[in-house]
Design a protein around this motif. Structure first.
Motif, PDB file in Angstrom:
ATOM      1  N   UNK A  20     -40.189  -8.247 -64.393  1.00  0.00           N
ATOM      2  CA  UNK A  20     -39.169  -8.832 -63.520  1.00  0.00           C
ATOM      3  C   UNK A  20     -37.950  -9.269 -64.328  1.00  0.00           C
ATOM      4  N   UNK A  21     -38.188  -9.966 -65.439  1.00  0.00           N
ATOM      5  CA  UNK A  21     -37.074 -10.397 -66.293  1.00  0.00           C
ATOM      6  C   UNK A  21     -36.299  -9.191 -66.812  1.00  0.00           C
ATOM      7  N   UNK A  22     -37.025  -8.171 -67.237  1.00  0.00           N
ATOM      8  CA  UNK A  22     -36.364  -7.007 -67.826  1.00  0.00           C
ATOM      9  C   UNK A  22     -35.613  -6.181 -66.784  1.00  0.00           C
ATOM     10  N   UNK A  23     -36.061  -6.196 -65.533  1.00  0.00           N
ATOM     11  CA  UNK A  23     -35.282  -5.542 -64.476  1.00  0.00           C
ATOM     12  C   UNK A  23     -33.862  -6.104 -64.443  1.00  0.00           C
ATOM     13  N   UNK A  24     -33.765  -7.429 -64.483  1.00  0.00           N
ATOM     14  CA  UNK A  24     -32.450  -8.064 -64.468  1.00  0.00           C
ATOM     15  C   UNK A  24     -31.631  -7.714 -65.694  1.00  0.00           C
ATOM     16  N   UNK A  25     -32.283  -7.658 -66.835  1.00  0.00           N
ATOM     17  CA  UNK A  25     -31.612  -7.324 -68.093  1.00  0.00           C
ATOM     18  C   UNK A  25     -31.016  -5.921 -68.044  1.00  0.00           C
ATOM     19  N   UNK A  26     -31.781  -4.961 -67.579  1.00  0.00           N
ATOM     20  CA  UNK A  26     -31.321  -3.572 -67.571  1.00  0.00           C
ATOM     21  C   UNK A  26     -30.293  -3.291 -66.485  1.00  0.00           C
ATOM     22  N   UNK A  27     -30.379  -4.009 -65.375  1.00  0.00           N
ATOM     23  CA  UNK A  27     -29.443  -3.764 -64.278  1.00  0.00           C
ATOM     24  C   UNK A  27     -28.098  -4.439 -64.501  1.00  0.00           C
ATOM     25  N   UNK A  28     -28.077  -5.608 -65.119  1.00  0.00           N
ATOM     26  CA  UNK A  28     -26.865  -6.428 -65.158  1.00  0.00           C
ATOM     27  C   UNK A  28     -25.696  -5.735 -65.848  1.00  0.00           C
ATOM     28  N   UNK A  29     -25.939  -5.112 -67.000  1.00  0.00           N
ATOM     29  CA  UNK A  29     -24.807  -4.501 -67.712  1.00  0.00           C
ATOM     30  C   UNK A  29     -24.226  -3.347 -66.912  1.00  0.00           C
ATOM     31  N   UNK A  30     -25.050  -2.660 -66.142  1.00  0.00           N
ATOM     32  CA  UNK A  30     -24.563  -1.544 -65.342  1.00  0.00           C
ATOM     33  C   UNK A  30     -23.682  -2.037 -64.198  1.00  0.00           C
ATOM     34  N   UNK A  31     -24.111  -3.093 -63.521  1.00  0.00           N
ATOM     35  CA  UNK A  31     -23.273  -3.682 -62.480  1.00  0.00           C
ATOM     36  C   UNK A  31     -21.950  -4.161 -63.061  1.00  0.00           C
ATOM     37  N   UNK A  32     -22.020  -4.806 -64.228  1.00  0.00           N
ATOM     38  CA  UNK A  32     -20.800  -5.296 -64.860  1.00  0.00           C
ATOM     39  C   UNK A  32     -19.872  -4.141 -65.217  1.00  0.00           C
ATOM     40  N   UNK A  33     -20.434  -3.051 -65.734  1.00  0.00           N
ATOM     41  CA  UNK A  33     -19.611  -1.908 -66.129  1.00  0.00           C
ATOM     42  C   UNK A  33     -18.871  -1.319 -64.943  1.00  0.00           C
ATOM     43  N   UNK A  34     -19.543  -1.215 -63.817  1.00  0.00           N
ATOM     44  CA  UNK A  34     -18.910  -0.658 -62.618  1.00  0.00           C
ATOM     45  C   UNK A  34     -17.874  -1.633 -62.067  1.00  0.00           C
ATOM     46  N   UNK A  35     -18.234  -2.906 -61.970  1.00  0.00           N
ATOM     47  CA  UNK A  35     -17.315  -3.895 -61.415  1.00  0.00           C
ATOM     48  C   UNK A  35     -16.088  -4.094 -62.286  1.00  0.00           C
ATOM     49  N   UNK A  36     -16.235  -3.951 -63.597  1.00  0.00           N
ATOM     50  CA  UNK A  36     -15.106  -4.127 -64.512  1.00  0.00           C
ATOM     51  C   UNK A  36     -14.308  -2.843 -64.719  1.00  0.00           C
ATOM     52  N   UNK A  37     -14.780  -1.758 -64.116  1.00  0.00           N
ATOM     53  CA  UNK A  37     -13.991  -0.539 -64.090  1.00  0.00           C
ATOM     54  C   UNK A  37     -14.153   0.395 -65.262  1.00  0.00           C
TER      55      UNK A  37
END
Length: 535
Positions: free
Chosen positions: A316-333
């Motif tokens: 569960x913790x690692x799901x958040x770790x792996x997903x977060x940078x991808x969301x940030x990359x898309x949101x930051x363009x």
């Protein structure tokens, strides 16, 4: 009347998965809103233990020390045994007095804090990084389209709407969001129901003064599990019940629970005080997809598994770790939306793997009668945790890759999709400490370091070169002295060049990894977009 709020990411659920996702989103510069229907974090001393890969992620977030201190000193031992009762005959020992020494694989050691202690640590760090957390807030419905998601939520003041670009569904094993999205599950389904009983008793002498003890009990009339908690003198035991017969956790009297505790412990006249009892389900289910439009499933919403092996909370913790940078990359363009498709591509096979391993562990440890030959063969834990690969997804795969999901981290290949091998840099700094905030290009070649600066500037991607001396690390990463290895923020290898190459090759690889369609063109000149680091 409250006006509609707008946030980049709405995280539904403040458990280990949701708290982790929020913390790592904050680390990457994305302030999330976390809503949790319960009034506070969990008060149940469950999901105890942070494995090595989790501690690597928590070190990147700056909370590894806090989590370690919230647990207990592993040097005093961590026995896990199968027995007839706590005081009775031991049938088999699974884990001995000390955890295995993986210092050749990772610079971190495991920790043994419970979910009860870890959730507040993760949320505190998330708040430090800009996250808002609202307890007593329930999501009533979600509506999404190509532009975003609108969530109707309710708290003590009434209903209001939150508009978000993306939603992280960390709403537990029942996951109303998953059900509302029509996402099915696969697996062995419901495996049973248990009553988990917290109690107080003086058992230090019986468990030999250890801060941690875990017993799986076979043939015991009182129950099937006994475990210590973070609080001395407080323990937990569990037994099965069948809700289909009308049985309920609250239907058991304290006197009946005391009798069960005494049977589990194996002391007929033990002085017992019942503290709490709670019902929980046991299941083996994995969502058919971890991504549905702009909603991404993590934690128990994505994969529910037996607790045997201790990887449910870690995953569960690692799901958040792996997903977060991808969301940030898309949101930051700096990445295309297609990058988020890799959440399902990469994490669902791992969810299947770990759920299968936990089920197989359950058979061995507490349910040998359920063995039927269909359970997965057990995989060495170091391969599960540090040898897992992402042969598809956000990588620039090599043509000769066999697509294997596992490798021996003691014999790393350095190929794309693999966990970046642990090596020491100058002055005793581990490679882990240069990962986590952006892409890193490891190289001994000044030409590649210069290329990284040009590509970072041209593509506006957080990329830096780590210029190293030639040494054994080149073998671990499978490159020559003229080569380079590109490591993602989550310390998976994204791409490598075994020898001499060009900035255009690096740019094209990044565009592939980040699902960009700009072709990776690189200007022939111009200032560097990032510094070159030496180590």
């Amino acid at each position: 009347m409250r006006t509609e709020e707008s946030v980049p990411v709405l995280v539904v659920g403040a458990g280990l998965a949701g708290a982790s996702a929020a913390m790592f989103l904050g680390l990457h510069g994305i302030p999330a809103l976390v809503v949790e229907r319960h009034p506070a974090t969990s008060n149940q001393p469950k999901a105890r233990g942070q494995s090595w890969h989790t501690m690597e992620a928590l070190r990147i977030a700056g909370v590894a020390e806090r989590v370690s201190e919230a647990g207990y000193d592993l040097s005093v031992g961590m026995p896990i045994v199968i027995a007839e009762s706590v005081a009775g005959r031991t049938l088999h020992e699974i884990v001995g007095e000390q955890p295995p020494d993986w210092s050749h694989l990772t610079p971190v050691t495991m920790a043994m804090a419970s979910q009860e202690k870890v959730e507040p640590i993760l949320l505190d760090r998330a708040r430090e990084l800009g996250t808002q957390v609202r307890f007593g807030t329930e999501v009533l419905r979600l509506d999404q389209d190509g532009d975003g998601v609108r969530a109707r939520v309710r708290d003590s003041s009434g209903e209001y709407t939150v508009a978000a670009q993306y939603v992280v569904a960390a709403d537990g094993w029942r996951s109303p969001i998953r059900q509302a999205l029509g996402v099915g599950t696969h697996g062995r389904g419901a495996l049973g129901h248990s009553v988990m009983v917290q109690f107080r008793a003086e058992l230090d002498e019986l468990v030999q003064g250890r801060d941690f003890a875990l017993f799986y009990l076979q043939g015991n009339p009182g129950g099937n599990v006994f475990v210590s908690t973070d609080e001395p003198g407080r323990w937990v035991m569990g037994f099965d019940y069948d809700p289909d017969t009308g049985d309920r956790p609250e239907s058991y009297t304290d006197a009946e629970l005391v009798d069960r505790v005494r049977a589990v412990v194996g002391v007929d006249d033990l002085d017992v005080t019942i503290v709490d009892r709670v019902g929980t389900g046991l299941a083996h289910r994995v969502a058919d997809t971890f991504t549905a439009g702009r909603v991404h499933l993590v934690g128990d919403a994505a994969h529910t598994m037996p607790p045997h092996g201790g990887q449910g909370g870690n995953t569960a913790v690692m799901d958040g770790f792996y997903l977060a940078w991808k969301l940030a990359a898309v949101l930051q363009g700096w990445a295309g939306p297609g990058l988020l498709d890799s959440h399902d591509t990469e994490r669902r096979p791992y969810g299947d793997l770990i759920a299968g391993q936990q089920y197989a562990n359950m058979i061995v440890r507490s349910a040998p009668d359920k063995a039927d030959g269909t359970e997965d063969p057990l995989v060495p834990p170091e391969q599960q945790l540090l040898g897992y690969r992402c042969p598809g997804g956000a990588i620039a795969a090599e043509p000769a890759d066999d697509g294997g999901l596992l490798e021996d981290p003691a014999q790393p290949t350095g190929r794309p999709g693999s966990h970046a091998p642990h090596v020491w840099l100058r002055d005793g700094v581990p490679a882990l400490d240069v990962f986590g905030r952006g892409f890193v290009l490891l190289t001994a070649s000044p030409a590649w370091a210069e290329a990284a600066e040009r590509v970072a500037d041209d593509l506006a991607v957080p990329l830096r070169a780590q210029l190293l001396d030639e040494g054994e690390w080149l073998t671990a990463y499978g490159i020559g002295a003229a080569g380079a290895s590109l490591v993602r923020p989550d310390r998976f290898i994204a791409w490598r060049a075994t020898g001499v190459g060009s900035a255009a090759e690096l740019s094209a690889a990044l565009c592939t990894v980040l699902s960009r369609d700009d072709g990776g063109s690189v200007r022939s000149s111009g200032p560097g977009g990032t510094r070159t680091h030496t180590g």
